[in-house]
Design an enzyme around this catalytic site. Structure first.
Site, PDB file in Angstrom:
ATOM      1  CB  CYS A 117      -0.905   0.004   1.235  1.00 13.21           C
ATOM      2  SG  CYS A 117      -2.171   1.294   1.182  1.00 13.21           S
ATOM      3  CB  CYS A 121      -2.645   4.250   7.736  1.00 10.75           C
ATOM      4  SG  CYS A 121      -3.670   4.812   6.358  1.00 10.75           S
ATOM      5  CG  ASN A 299      -6.222  -6.312  15.276  1.00 12.83           C
ATOM      6  OD1 ASN A 299      -6.642  -6.766  16.336  1.00 12.83           O
ATOM      7  ND2 ASN A 299      -7.003  -6.143  14.216  1.00 12.83           N
TER       8      ASN A 299
HETATM    9  N1  SAH Z   1      -7.111   1.282   2.234  1.00 13.27           N
HETATM   10  C1  SAH Z   1      -8.452   0.886   2.542  1.00 13.27           C
HETATM   11  C2  SAH Z   1      -8.608  -0.601   2.574  1.00 13.27           C
HETATM   12  C3  SAH Z   1      -7.812  -1.297   3.664  1.00 13.27           C
HETATM   13  S1  SAH Z   1      -8.921  -1.569   4.904  1.00 13.27           S
HETATM   14  C4  SAH Z   1      -8.899   1.560   3.827  1.00 13.27           C
HETATM   15  O1  SAH Z   1      -8.071   2.172   4.494  1.00 13.27           O
HETATM   16  O2  SAH Z   1     -10.071   1.533   4.136  1.00 13.27           O
HETATM   17  C5  SAH Z   1      -8.135  -2.029   6.244  1.00 13.27           C
HETATM   18  C6  SAH Z   1      -9.007  -1.788   7.458  1.00 13.27           C
HETATM   19  O3  SAH Z   1      -8.300  -2.239   8.600  1.00 13.27           O
HETATM   20  C7  SAH Z   1      -9.224  -0.320   7.644  1.00 13.27           C
HETATM   21  O4  SAH Z   1     -10.385   0.055   8.284  1.00 13.27           O
HETATM   22  C8  SAH Z   1      -8.006  -0.015   8.462  1.00 13.27           C
HETATM   23  O5  SAH Z   1      -8.056   1.195   9.003  1.00 13.27           O
HETATM   24  C9  SAH Z   1      -8.010  -1.162   9.450  1.00 13.27           C
HETATM   25  N2  SAH Z   1      -6.707  -1.407  10.092  1.00 13.27           N
HETATM   26  C10 SAH Z   1      -5.510  -1.169   9.571  1.00 13.27           C
HETATM   27  N3  SAH Z   1      -4.532  -1.467  10.453  1.00 13.27           N
HETATM   28  C11 SAH Z   1      -5.133  -1.914  11.555  1.00 13.27           C
HETATM   29  C12 SAH Z   1      -4.650  -2.397  12.811  1.00 13.27           C
HETATM   30  N4  SAH Z   1      -3.361  -2.469  13.091  1.00 13.27           N
HETATM   31  N5  SAH Z   1      -5.576  -2.791  13.712  1.00 13.27           N
HETATM   32  C13 SAH Z   1      -6.895  -2.731  13.436  1.00 13.27           C
HETATM   33  N6  SAH Z   1      -7.400  -2.277  12.277  1.00 13.27           N
HETATM   34  C14 SAH Z   1      -6.534  -1.875  11.346  1.00 13.27           C
END
Ligand code: SAH
Length: 378
Positions: A117, A121, A299
């Site tokens: 990706c 984030c 997570n």
């Molecule tokens: N890029 C898109 C699709 C990926 S979704 C988006 O951001 O929506 C992945 C989902 O898991 C999103 O809601 C994201 O914020 C969440 N996510 C990512 N890392 C995480 C983590 N460490 N613990 C819990 N949720 C997480």
């Protein structure tokens, strides 16, 4: 003329419209496209020469210019809670992850849209792996095809698909649209538009484009009730701030007729965005938006610096939202023992951004095996 393998069109990368165009180019009628879709998705016949209701000439013509190729399952892990995670090798040789989450009759498939990706984030391990490129349509629909094949062995079926695996779906727009068209097509998987969810970190122009071409369900990874905090968690927010993002969501819902709702994803991170004041801000921010809120406990993954709040903190946060009239669910963490939970998907990505190198540098080389290539070897 017989085309070399590299130039061949992968039939799994065509939705109904592109397949109709393809057969049209070969001088055949539209109906041929429907026959081919039936062979692939209903009878699971992946060899053109066996598609016996097509004329022999046409089969030969088609075979000369096309191929039928799916990702390859490299490994499969099953969690104690029934969640299944597959590592799949895709067209360009990299590996991505796909997860099936069972919940009674509901079987939700969480699929990837990109290899790694770009968005980085701060709370997500996929971003730390860097980015290699977009998945092809065949790689996206292939995840559904292969998972469905596995489930069918025990008489089960995929009921829901969420594009919440690796990648940002709206940055691989055309492929995602074709793949979701195939999921919804009666001659494809015939899954209802309400049961297919595109999740975005907030690529605003993509939401407006989405409104022009499809009516799948939309989820937005909001994670913060103000720009100051969201800029830190989701760097994309600096380009597309919350107000613009919510406007785009309203536009999408209006285009769909005003009866549907958007899912707001909110990851709960201890002492970062889990304070009651954040909940109150959120209730004001979302006023007037038809939405459901999903609270996702953070997570952890190797090298992550954030923590998960206590159950009590999450419940109090939820109470504020519910009290203000928002349907709010706490998402149960699933598949954690096999690193299949939200934000834990990493695949095996040959990073082209050097981000993985920087990340590994920071957390120490010893973690290398732990993260990126662990699954490949299993
Ligand atoms: N890029 C898109 C699709 C990926 S979704 C988006 O951001 O929506 C992945 C989902 O898991 C999103 O809601 C994201 O914020 C969440 N996510 C990512 N890392 C995480 C983590 N460490 N613990 C819990 N949720 C997480």
């Amino acid at each position: 003329m017989i085309l070399p393998t590299k130039q061949r069109i992968n039939i799994f990368s065509a939705d109904r419209l592109s397949l109709e165009n393809l057969v049209d180019d070969l001088g055949a009628s539209n109906y041929r496209a429907q026959q081919i879709l039936r062979w692939l998705y209903q009878r699971k016949v992946l060899d053109i020469s066996e598609m016996t209701d097509l004329s022999k000439d046409f089969r030969e013509q088609l075979s000369a210019i096309s191929e039928i190729r799916l990702p390859e399952i490299v490994s499969k892990k099953i969690s104690v809670d029934g969640t299944i995670k597959w590592l799949m090798r895709v067209s360009n040789g990299n590996c991505i992850e796909t997860v099936m989450i069972p919940d009674g009759r509901r079987k939700t498939l969480c699929i990837s849209s990109q290899i790694g990706c770009m968005l980085d984030c701060s709370f997500c391990s996929t971003g730390k792996q860097g980015f290699n490129g977009n998945l092809e349509v065949s790689d996206i629909i292939g995840q559904v095809f292969l998972a469905q094949e596995e489930l069918a062995k025990t008489g089960q079926s995929i009921t829901n698909v969420v594009l919440m695996g690796m990648g940002e779906p709206l940055l691989n727009f055309d492929a995602v649209i074709k793949a979701t068209n195939l999921m919804m097509d009666d001659l494809g998987f015939g899954i209802s538009k309400r049961r297919i969810t595109v999740s975005t970190a907030g690529y605003v122009p993509g939401i407006y484009e989405l409104a022009k071409v499809t009516d799948v369900s939309l989820a937005v990874s909001l994670h913060a009730p103000n720009d100051e905090l969201r800029n830190v968690l989701v760097p994309l927010n600096k380009k597309f701030p919350i107000a613009d993002l919510l406007d785009a969501c309203q536009h999408y819902l209006q285009t769909l007729g005003g009866k549907r709702s958007v899912t707001i994803e909110y990851i709960m991170i201890k002492d970062v965005n889990d304070q009651l004041d954040c909940a109150r801000q959120l209730t004001r921010l979302l006023r007037g938006m038809r939405c459901k809120i999903n609270l996702i406990p953070f997570n952890p993954f190797p090298g992550s610096t954030y923590d998960r709040p206590s159950e009590n903190t999450i419940r109090k946060f939820q109470d504020v939202l519910v009290g203000a009239g928002y349907a709010t669910l706490k998402r149960t963490t699933r598949g954690e023992d096999i690193s299949a939970a939200c934000g834990q998907l990493v695949g095996a990505v040959d990073d082209r951004t050097k981000r993985k190198a920087r990340y590994l540098n920071r957390i120490g080389e010893s973690q290398v095996d732990n993260i990126a290539f662990r699954q490949v070897e299993n």
